[in-house]
Design a protein around this motif. Structure first.
Motif, short mmCIF file in Angstrom:
data_model
loop_
_atom_site.label_atom_id
_atom_site.label_comp_id
_atom_site.label_asym_id
_atom_site.label_seq_id
_atom_site.Cartn_x
_atom_site.Cartn_y
_atom_site.Cartn_z
N ASP A 269 -38.10 12.05 -1.66
CA ASP A 269 -38.81 11.92 -2.93
C ASP A 269 -38.47 13.11 -3.83
N GLY A 270 -37.94 12.81 -5.02
CA GLY A 270 -37.52 13.85 -5.94
C GLY A 270 -38.48 14.12 -7.06
N ARG A 271 -39.76 13.77 -6.91
CA ARG A 271 -40.72 13.94 -8.01
C ARG A 271 -40.84 15.40 -8.45
N ALA A 272 -40.62 16.36 -7.53
CA ALA A 272 -40.71 17.77 -7.89
C ALA A 272 -39.56 18.21 -8.79
N ALA A 273 -38.52 17.40 -8.85
CA ALA A 273 -37.38 17.72 -9.71
C ALA A 273 -37.38 16.91 -11.00
N ALA A 274 -38.38 16.07 -11.20
CA ALA A 274 -38.44 15.23 -12.40
C ALA A 274 -38.48 16.09 -13.66
N GLY A 275 -37.66 15.70 -14.63
CA GLY A 275 -37.61 16.43 -15.89
C GLY A 275 -36.70 17.63 -15.89
N LYS A 276 -36.15 17.98 -14.75
CA LYS A 276 -35.24 19.12 -14.66
C LYS A 276 -33.80 18.63 -14.72
N VAL B 177 -35.84 19.45 1.43
CA VAL B 177 -34.87 18.86 2.35
C VAL B 177 -33.59 18.54 1.58
N CYS B 178 -32.56 18.14 2.32
CA CYS B 178 -31.30 17.76 1.69
C CYS B 178 -31.53 16.51 0.84
N ASP B 179 -30.89 16.46 -0.32
CA ASP B 179 -31.27 15.49 -1.35
C ASP B 179 -30.86 14.04 -1.09
N CYS B 180 -29.78 13.81 -0.36
CA CYS B 180 -29.27 12.43 -0.30
C CYS B 180 -28.61 12.12 1.04
N CYS C 4 -25.33 18.44 -1.21
CA CYS C 4 -25.63 17.46 -0.18
C CYS C 4 -24.36 16.81 0.35
N PRO C 5 -24.14 16.78 1.65
CA PRO C 5 -22.95 16.15 2.21
C PRO C 5 -23.03 14.64 2.32
N VAL C 6 -24.18 14.05 2.01
CA VAL C 6 -24.39 12.60 2.13
C VAL C 6 -23.95 12.12 3.51
N ASN C 7 -24.59 12.66 4.52
CA ASN C 7 -24.19 12.41 5.90
C ASN C 7 -25.40 12.63 6.79
N GLY C 8 -26.29 11.64 6.82
CA GLY C 8 -27.56 11.80 7.50
C GLY C 8 -27.49 11.57 8.99
N PRO C 9 -28.54 11.99 9.72
CA PRO C 9 -28.60 11.82 11.17
C PRO C 9 -29.17 10.47 11.56
N ARG C 10 -29.06 10.16 12.85
CA ARG C 10 -29.67 8.95 13.41
C ARG C 10 -30.37 9.32 14.70
N ILE C 11 -31.43 8.58 15.02
CA ILE C 11 -32.20 8.84 16.22
C ILE C 11 -32.49 7.53 16.93
N ALA C 12 -32.50 7.58 18.27
CA ALA C 12 -32.79 6.40 19.10
C ALA C 12 -33.79 6.79 20.17
N ALA C 13 -34.58 5.82 20.62
CA ALA C 13 -35.56 6.04 21.68
C ALA C 13 -35.50 4.90 22.67
N ASP C 14 -35.69 5.22 23.94
CA ASP C 14 -35.79 4.21 24.99
C ASP C 14 -36.63 4.80 26.12
N GLY C 15 -37.83 4.26 26.30
CA GLY C 15 -38.71 4.81 27.32
C GLY C 15 -39.04 6.26 27.04
#
Length: 407
Positions: A165-172, A202-205, A261-272
């Motif tokens: 959410d970029g609301r803190a950057a709105a208008g800038k 956090v990282c923007d994108c 921003c490198p535009v390269n996000g992480p992924r997470i998985a769960a099992d048990g």
């Protein structure tokens, strides 16, 4: 058409195991020739849902979904259409499914300003035949960026939604201000819970990720951003019993400093009782690496990462966990001269790996988007956007003969 690409390409990673085999089998895609932005989810009800965006001849964007059955994908169901849907190669629509079969779908809509867009959602209780009127996910209506949404079922009647959410950057001026990681719940009727800021900077994108835990809690993963522009991967945990979120913690201290921003996000998985995180970092020999780290779901303390790439990674990783304790990691590896290749690799938490499987050759740029996968029984289902030949969204099954666990 059976591809049966049985590990003919050499893979990366230490302690390779020649006995581990992966194979790929085409699965006819329900998407049109001008399709992209595909995503996959395994619902809490056991269903597998594919979502994507088709561009019709008049360039109207249409988000559609289909369900995977024994004979392939169902007939597509339309979610939303419009000339003002915001289409971003890295920020694509998503779907989640409750145990009851109730669906929530999310997409982006362009605002009046070039860099302003909103995240919207809708609910369906009849497998996508009908959808509730669209609602904005966030209360903020400023000309800011709101996206990179992750949806996850929390319990039998509630979804969790995580977004940037970029609301803190709105208008800038564009590029100034800070982006935060926000969270709220959506119930089965589409009613929204309170908004919470989980991390104000956090990282923007970069894409976010979230998984539900057997204990009823959640773990959310994202690329953080320190005041010194270190952009490593962090996670936060929701304790269902205490009803509170933890402070952010690093998955691993890579120390990647980058003023953008490198535009390269992480992924997470769960099992048990197991978690696995996969991500790209710009540190390491050759200028970068794709990494995976494992953690017990009860503590969320990740071990040392295992690098899996072949030396020229672009990133865009994904990961799933299997019942035998192994993980499948996918990523985009550069081939040079504007070309790249999606690859898949079996990895065990003790550092053993198989050989990487070449999935498809694509452009190394934005049109290739991201590859997504989920586990279904003994197989993984994959989707990505082809950039050669006819193009469009493709789907396939990934199958393997897993290695035995060490004695």
């Amino acid at each position: 058409m059976l591809l049966e690409l049985l590990l003919i390409a050499a893979g990366a990673g230490s302690h390779q195991e020649p006995g581990s085999e992966l194979g790929l089998q085409d699965l006819a895609s329900p998407a049109g020739p001008r399709s992209s932005l595909s995503n996959l989810v395994r619902g809490a009800d056991g269903s597998v849902v594919l979502s994507w965006v088709d561009l019709e001849p008049d360039d109207v964007a249409v988000m559609r979904i289909a369900f995977l059955g024994e004979s392939g994908w169902s007939e597509p169901a339309e979610v939303v259409r419009g000339e003002d849907l915001f289409l971003n190669w890295a920020d694509f629509p998503a779907v989640a499914v409750l145990e009851s079969g109730t669906l929530v779908a999310q997409w982006l809509r362009q605002g009046a300003e070039p860099h302003g867009y909103s995240a919207e959602f809708s609910i369906s209780t009849d497998r996508g035949a009908h959808w509730s009127p669209p609602r904005r996910l966030h209360s903020d209506d400023s000309a800011a960026e709101h996206g990179f949404v992750s949806l996850v079922p929390i319990d039998a009647s509630t979804f969790g939604a995580l977004w940037l959410d970029g609301r803190a950057a709105a208008g800038k001026p564009h590029g100034e201000g800070e982006t935060g990681l926000w969270f709220r719940t959506i119930d089965a009727k589409g009613e929204l819970g309170d908004e919470l800021v989980l991390d104000p900077r956090v990282c923007d994108c970069c894409q976010t990720g979230a998984v539900a835990l057997p204990t009823g809690g959640l773990v959310a993963l994202y690329r953080d951003r320190s005041v010194d522009e270190v952009r490593d991967i962090s996670f936060v945990r929701f304790d269902a019993e205490a009803r509170r979120w933890s402070d952010p913690r690093p998955v691993h201290v890579d120390g990647w400093t980058i003023a953008g921003c490198p535009v390269n996000g992480p992924r997470i998985a769960a099992d048990g009782d197991a978690l696995a995180a996969a991500w790209y970092s710009g540190v390491g020999e050759g200028g970068g690496c794709v990494r995976i780290a494992f953690a017990p779901a009860t503590t969320g303390t990740f071990g040392e990462p295992i690098d899996v790439d072949a030396g020229r990674p672009i990133g865009r990783a994904d990961v799933v966990l299997r019942a035998d304790g192994s993980a499948v990691v996918t990523w985009l590896e550069s081939l040079g001269e504007g070309r790249a290749e999606w690859r898949a690799l079996l990895v065990w938490r003790d550092g053993r790996t198989g050989k990487s499987l070449p999935i498809d050759r694509v452009s190394s740029g934005r049109p290739a988007g991201s590859l997504r996968m989920i586990t279904r029984g003994a197989d993984e289902i994959l989707t990505w956007t082809a950039t050669e030949g006819a193009g469009g969204v493709r789907t396939a099954r990934l199958r393997s003969r897993a290695l035995p666990e060490p004695m």
